[in-house]
Design a protein around this motif. Structure first.
Motif, PDB file in Angstrom:
ATOM      1  N   SER A   1      12.591   8.495   8.107  1.00  0.00           N
ATOM      2  CA  SER A   1      13.567   7.435   8.375  1.00  0.00           C
ATOM      3  C   SER A   1      13.774   7.168   9.867  1.00  0.00           C
ATOM      4  CB  SER A   1      14.910   7.791   7.736  1.00  0.00           C
ATOM      5  OG  SER A   1      15.447   8.970   8.314  1.00  0.00           O
ATOM      6  N   ASP A   2      13.333   8.071  10.735  1.00  0.00           N
ATOM      7  CA  ASP A   2      13.611   7.900  12.163  1.00  0.00           C
ATOM      8  C   ASP A   2      12.410   7.391  12.957  1.00  0.00           C
ATOM      9  OD1 ASP A   2      12.194  10.275  11.828  1.00  0.00           O
ATOM     10  OD2 ASP A   2      13.089  11.199  13.598  1.00  0.00           O
ATOM     11  N   LEU A   3      11.293   7.087  12.285  1.00  0.00           N
ATOM     12  CA  LEU A   3      10.127   6.548  12.988  1.00  0.00           C
ATOM     13  C   LEU A   3       9.319   5.699  12.030  1.00  0.00           C
ATOM     14  CD1 LEU A   3       8.443   6.550  15.642  1.00  0.00           C
ATOM     15  CD2 LEU A   3       7.126   8.452  14.665  1.00  0.00           C
ATOM     16  N   ARG A   4       9.157   4.418  12.374  1.00  0.00           N
ATOM     17  CA  ARG A   4       8.389   3.517  11.526  1.00  0.00           C
ATOM     18  C   ARG A   4       6.888   3.778  11.691  1.00  0.00           C
ATOM     19  NH1 ARG A   4      11.549  -0.842   9.789  1.00  0.00           N
ATOM     20  NH2 ARG A   4       9.871  -0.987   8.256  1.00  0.00           N
ATOM     21  N   MET A   5       6.149   3.592  10.609  1.00  0.00           N
ATOM     22  CA  MET A   5       4.702   3.657  10.671  1.00  0.00           C
ATOM     23  C   MET A   5       4.144   2.254  10.882  1.00  0.00           C
ATOM     24  SD  MET A   5       1.841   4.821   7.837  1.00  0.00           S
ATOM     25  CE  MET A   5       1.668   3.133   7.200  1.00  0.00           C
ATOM     26  N   PRO A   6       3.287   2.037  11.877  1.00  0.00           N
ATOM     27  CA  PRO A   6       2.700   0.702  12.065  1.00  0.00           C
ATOM     28  C   PRO A   6       1.972   0.263  10.798  1.00  0.00           C
ATOM     29  CG  PRO A   6       2.219   2.129  13.943  1.00  0.00           C
ATOM     30  CD  PRO A   6       2.820   3.002  12.890  1.00  0.00           C
ATOM     31  N   ARG A   7       2.095  -1.011  10.484  1.00  0.00           N
ATOM     32  CA  ARG A   7       1.434  -1.522   9.294  1.00  0.00           C
ATOM     33  C   ARG A   7      -0.078  -1.480   9.472  1.00  0.00           C
ATOM     34  NH1 ARG A   7       2.774  -4.366   4.800  1.00  0.00           N
ATOM     35  NH2 ARG A   7       1.154  -5.679   3.874  1.00  0.00           N
ATOM     36  N   PRO A   8      -0.815  -0.872   8.528  1.00  0.00           N
ATOM     37  CA  PRO A   8      -2.274  -0.830   8.642  1.00  0.00           C
ATOM     38  C   PRO A   8      -2.873  -2.233   8.560  1.00  0.00           C
ATOM     39  CG  PRO A   8      -1.479   0.801   7.060  1.00  0.00           C
ATOM     40  CD  PRO A   8      -0.319  -0.098   7.374  1.00  0.00           C
ATOM     41  N   PRO A   9      -4.089  -2.409   9.051  1.00  0.00           N
ATOM     42  CA  PRO A   9      -4.751  -3.721   8.938  1.00  0.00           C
ATOM     43  C   PRO A   9      -5.034  -4.048   7.477  1.00  0.00           C
ATOM     44  CG  PRO A   9      -6.277  -2.044   9.747  1.00  0.00           C
ATOM     45  CD  PRO A   9      -4.924  -1.420   9.753  1.00  0.00           C
ATOM     46  N   ASP A  10      -5.167  -5.332   7.202  1.00  0.00           N
ATOM     47  CA  ASP A  10      -5.323  -5.803   5.824  1.00  0.00           C
ATOM     48  C   ASP A  10      -6.499  -5.142   5.106  1.00  0.00           C
ATOM     49  OD1 ASP A  10      -3.138  -7.422   6.103  1.00  0.00           O
ATOM     50  OD2 ASP A  10      -4.284  -9.272   6.432  1.00  0.00           O
ATOM     51  N   GLU A  11      -7.587  -4.850   5.838  1.00  0.00           N
ATOM     52  CA  GLU A  11      -8.754  -4.271   5.182  1.00  0.00           C
ATOM     53  C   GLU A  11      -8.499  -2.838   4.712  1.00  0.00           C
ATOM     54  OE1 GLU A  11      -9.600  -4.094   9.719  1.00  0.00           O
ATOM     55  OE2 GLU A  11      -8.677  -5.473   8.256  1.00  0.00           O
ATOM     56  N   ASP A  12      -7.431  -2.227   5.191  1.00  0.00           N
ATOM     57  CA  ASP A  12      -7.072  -0.868   4.767  1.00  0.00           C
ATOM     58  C   ASP A  12      -5.900  -0.861   3.793  1.00  0.00           C
ATOM     59  OD1 ASP A  12      -9.058   0.099   6.373  1.00  0.00           O
ATOM     60  OD2 ASP A  12      -7.738   0.846   7.944  1.00  0.00           O
ATOM     61  N   LEU A  13      -5.587  -2.020   3.224  1.00  0.00           N
ATOM     62  CA  LEU A  13      -4.448  -2.149   2.312  1.00  0.00           C
ATOM     63  C   LEU A  13      -4.893  -2.669   0.952  1.00  0.00           C
ATOM     64  CD1 LEU A  13      -1.856  -3.850   4.707  1.00  0.00           C
ATOM     65  CD2 LEU A  13      -1.638  -1.557   3.748  1.00  0.00           C
ATOM     66  N   TYR A  14      -4.192  -2.218  -0.079  1.00  0.00           N
ATOM     67  CA  TYR A  14      -4.395  -2.740  -1.429  1.00  0.00           C
ATOM     68  C   TYR A  14      -3.053  -2.654  -2.138  1.00  0.00           C
ATOM     69  CZ  TYR A  14      -6.329  -3.235  -6.177  1.00  0.00           C
ATOM     70  OH  TYR A  14      -6.608  -3.670  -7.457  1.00  0.00           O
ATOM     71  N   TYR A  15      -2.424  -3.801  -2.363  1.00  0.00           N
ATOM     72  CA  TYR A  15      -1.066  -3.847  -2.896  1.00  0.00           C
ATOM     73  C   TYR A  15      -0.118  -2.956  -2.087  1.00  0.00           C
ATOM     74  CZ  TYR A  15      -2.602  -6.472  -6.984  1.00  0.00           C
ATOM     75  OH  TYR A  15      -3.105  -7.452  -7.821  1.00  0.00           O
ATOM     76  N   ASP A  16      -0.334  -2.898  -0.801  1.00  0.00           N
ATOM     77  CA  ASP A  16       0.442  -2.115   0.166  1.00  0.00           C
ATOM     78  C   ASP A  16       0.198  -0.611   0.089  1.00  0.00           C
ATOM     79  OD1 ASP A  16       1.478  -4.133   1.664  1.00  0.00           O
ATOM     80  OD2 ASP A  16       3.574  -3.745   1.198  1.00  0.00           O
ATOM     81  N   PHE A  17      -0.700  -0.146  -0.782  1.00  0.00           N
ATOM     82  CA  PHE A  17      -1.222   1.210  -0.660  1.00  0.00           C
ATOM     83  C   PHE A  17      -2.243   1.180   0.481  1.00  0.00           C
ATOM     84  CE2 PHE A  17       0.030   0.622  -5.063  1.00  0.00           C
ATOM     85  CZ  PHE A  17       0.794   1.762  -5.305  1.00  0.00           C
ATOM     86  N   PHE A  18      -2.484   2.326   1.101  1.00  0.00           N
ATOM     87  CA  PHE A  18      -3.345   2.274   2.285  1.00  0.00           C
ATOM     88  C   PHE A  18      -4.156   3.558   2.445  1.00  0.00           C
ATOM     89  CE2 PHE A  18       0.946   3.576   3.386  1.00  0.00           C
ATOM     90  CZ  PHE A  18       0.764   4.761   4.077  1.00  0.00           C
ATOM     91  N   LYS A  19      -5.153   3.494   3.309  1.00  0.00           N
ATOM     92  CA  LYS A  19      -6.016   4.639   3.564  1.00  0.00           C
ATOM     93  C   LYS A  19      -5.217   5.775   4.198  1.00  0.00           C
ATOM     94  CE  LYS A  19     -10.388   2.136   3.965  1.00  0.00           C
ATOM     95  NZ  LYS A  19     -11.563   1.827   4.812  1.00  0.00           N
ATOM     96  N   SER A  20      -5.538   6.986   3.790  1.00  0.00           N
ATOM     97  CA  SER A  20      -4.745   8.144   4.213  1.00  0.00           C
ATOM     98  C   SER A  20      -4.836   8.414   5.712  1.00  0.00           C
ATOM     99  CB  SER A  20      -5.196   9.386   3.448  1.00  0.00           C
ATOM    100  OG  SER A  20      -6.508   9.748   3.813  1.00  0.00           O
TER     101      SER A  20
END
Length: 568
Positions: free
Chosen positions: A67-86
């Motif tokens: 909750s105290d640090l946001r994760m940068p949004r991965p690029p679209d090619e690493d996303l699938y329904y907002d799931f992402f590469k580990s």
């Protein structure tokens, strides 16, 4: 060997250890805190050593962070329904331990890597934590070595005759399996998501793949569609709502008019069956196990053996658009047990022989891995220990408490009285006997974080870290030992009823994660994560819901040195 006096030892620098250390230091920034990690890098199952290109998360953007640090949004090619590469979780955790500084030192500065804890023992009110190179003396300990520390290897008769590599999922990312032209015939053993990930990655790398799922196990995993419904853009969003959690008959959900209706009336149970049955049907139809065009013989062996509702075996979310399309025409699936190995050969009990260049074991982990405690301390602290080591009086006490709890559970949730026929995997150890899955009943100077199976580990371990800090600082008004025993027994009895094989250890709360974390926070006197009944129940929980908890905690309890009675 050196000896060092510290205030707190945290065992493990995976997600749970990082969360525990960070929150404790938020309250005690000058604390002499050390983190002991057996690996070469932080992150546990998500660390850089274990990562590989085909490894994806089971959580989504906005939920897979603290909750105290946001994760940068991965690029679209690493996303699938907002799931992402580990790899994005790996990068996030690496940055996290660098960016958090307390008393002039980062979390990374406090980690001693490649430190194998050999023993943890309390002597004269002081915990003595020993390794090969150093000994630490501490008044408090948080054990966060996690559920994925010690690989579980299958029984492989005649293994010494097998002239080929045998690789567990832990080291798959470091191996040359995907890139080596000399490794073409790949055999994967295991039923869960890790096996599925390795199978998929190997097919995509152009390998010839065989997949073995033990007939004597709980069967193939459920792989759910990631797609959302209605206002929810993915399946994880749906599961992150409390309203979805109420559809699971649970001792953790509130006892109110809605839950009494949904679980104790005929109409309510029909609704529950319809919802779960619909998800089960959709999952099976999406795979089309029996009639999929072009599928190799054996594809039907991937059909789960028990209904989705019961979660008797492994499960996961599909995070590739073409998973079934890739597996069905390219993978030979065997539902059988391994009889023996031979020279580059896996022989099954039905006589089938599989020629292979490498054997990959997606066979999970030894869940109860507390080898650094002596047998007497496993019993004293309520940790899993061999059933044969349980004293008769202790075993009788817990059997009586669980029987009493079982009657109560079946009265409230009659659906749990009638599980389907299913392959059951019993365990040879006692379940966890920790209050809230964290605290022993006999010692208030040690806590265990990360041993409860929840849907979102980020949320789970962050809330456990907060509760554990309050617990170790003696800020909590705990129920009596007898009441805590009864509550532990209730969770154990319910887990075994609700989740069958998965519930044997008494630590499985997959669909009740929100209510479990609510319980921890409310017991700690914190409520800033709650947003009002409608949002709480129908809006998916995200990490930022808990952004105010640190400030709320410090405002309530101060610097951790003031007794709770003086904070009223």
């Amino acid at each position: 060997m050196t000896a060092q006096d510290v205030d707190l030892v945290v065992v493990g620098a995976g997600m749970s250890g990082i969360a525990a250390a960070r929150f404790y230091l938020e309250v005690h920034p000058e604390s002499r805190l050390v983190i002991l990690e057996q690996d070469t890098c932080p992150g546990g199952v998500w660390n850089a050593r274990r990562s590989y290109e085909g490894f994806w998360t089971q959580w989504t953007v906005g939920t897979a962070e603290f909750s105290d640090l946001r994760m940068p949004r991965p690029p679209d090619e690493d996303l699938y329904y907002d799931f992402f590469k580990s790899k994005h979780t790996t990068e996030y955790l690496e940055n996290y331990v660098d960016q958090h500084r307390f008393g002039g030192r980062s979390l990374r500065d406090r980690i001693t890597f490649e430190f194998q804890v050999k023993s943890i023992k309390k002597q004269n009110a002081v915990w003595v934590v020993k390794g090969d190179s150093a000994t630490f003396h501490a008044s408090k300990v948080i054990v966060a070595s996690g559920l994925t520390s010690n690989p579980n290897m299958p029984n492989l008769p005649r293994e010494n005759y097998f002239d080929a590599p045998i690789i567990h999922q832990e080291t798959f990312g470091q191996s040359s399996v995907l890139s080596s032209p000399n490794l073409q015939k790949i055999t994967v053993v295991g039923a869960g998501k890790s096996s599925a990930d390795m199978v998929y990655a190997c097919v995509k790398a152009g390998k010839i793949v065989s997949w073995i799922i033990r007939a004597s196990g709980t069967g193939p995993a459920f792989f759910l569609s990631p797609k959302g419904k209605g206002p929810y853009k993915n399946a994880f969003e749906i599961g992150s709502t409390r309203i979805a959690g109420t559809l699971s008959p649970s001792v953790l959900t509130p006892d109110n008019r809605w839950t009494r209706f949904i679980h104790r009336t005929n109409l309510g149970q029909k609704i529950v069956n319809a919802v779960w049955g619909g998800a089960d049907k959709e999952t099976r139809e999406g795979a089309d196990f029996d009639r999929r065009k072009g599928a190799l013989k054996g594809f039907e062996n991937l059909k789960p053996k028990a209904p989705l509702f019961w979660q008797n075996g492994p499960g996961g979310l599909l995070n590739r658009t073409d998973f079934w399309e890739t597996v069905a025409p390219n993978v030979h699936v065997f539902l059988d047990d391994i009889l023996e190995l031979d020279t580059k050969l896996v022989r099954l009990k039905d006589g089938s022989e599989i020629v292979t260049d490498v054997l990959l074991c997606g066979t999970g982990w030894n869940a109860a891995s507390f080898g650094f405690f002596e047998s007497a301390d496993l019993l004293r602290l309520g940790l899993p220990h061999p059933l044969v080591d349980d004293p008769a009086e202790e075993a009788a006490l817990w059997a009586r408490l669980q029987e009493q709890a079982d009657h109560e559970i079946l009265h409230k949730y009659p659906i749990l009285a009638h599980p389907p026929d299913h392959p059951h995997k019993s365990i040879r150890t006692t379940p966890y006997r920790l209050y809230n899955g964290i605290a022993p009943l006999s010692d208030e100077s040690i806590a265990f974080v990360g041993y409860t199976l929840v849907a979102n580990y980020f949320r789970g371990v962050e809330c456990q870290a907060i509760w554990a800090t309050a617990y170790l600082d003696k800020k909590l008004k705990l129920p009596s030992v007898e009441d805590r025993q009864a509550e532990v027994a209730r969770l154990i009895a319910w887990c075994k009823r609700r989740y069958l094989s998965n519930g044997e250890r008494g630590n499985f709360v997959a669909f009740e994660s929100n209510f479990y974390t609510d319980k921890l926070l409310l017991e700690a006197g914190l409520s800033s994560h709650l947003k009002g009944w409608f949002r709480d129940y129908f809006v998916p929980g995200i990490a930022q819901d808990m952004a105010g908890l640190k400030h709320e905690y410090i405002a309530k309890y101060g610097d951790g040195n003031v007794p709770v009675s003086e904070n009223k």
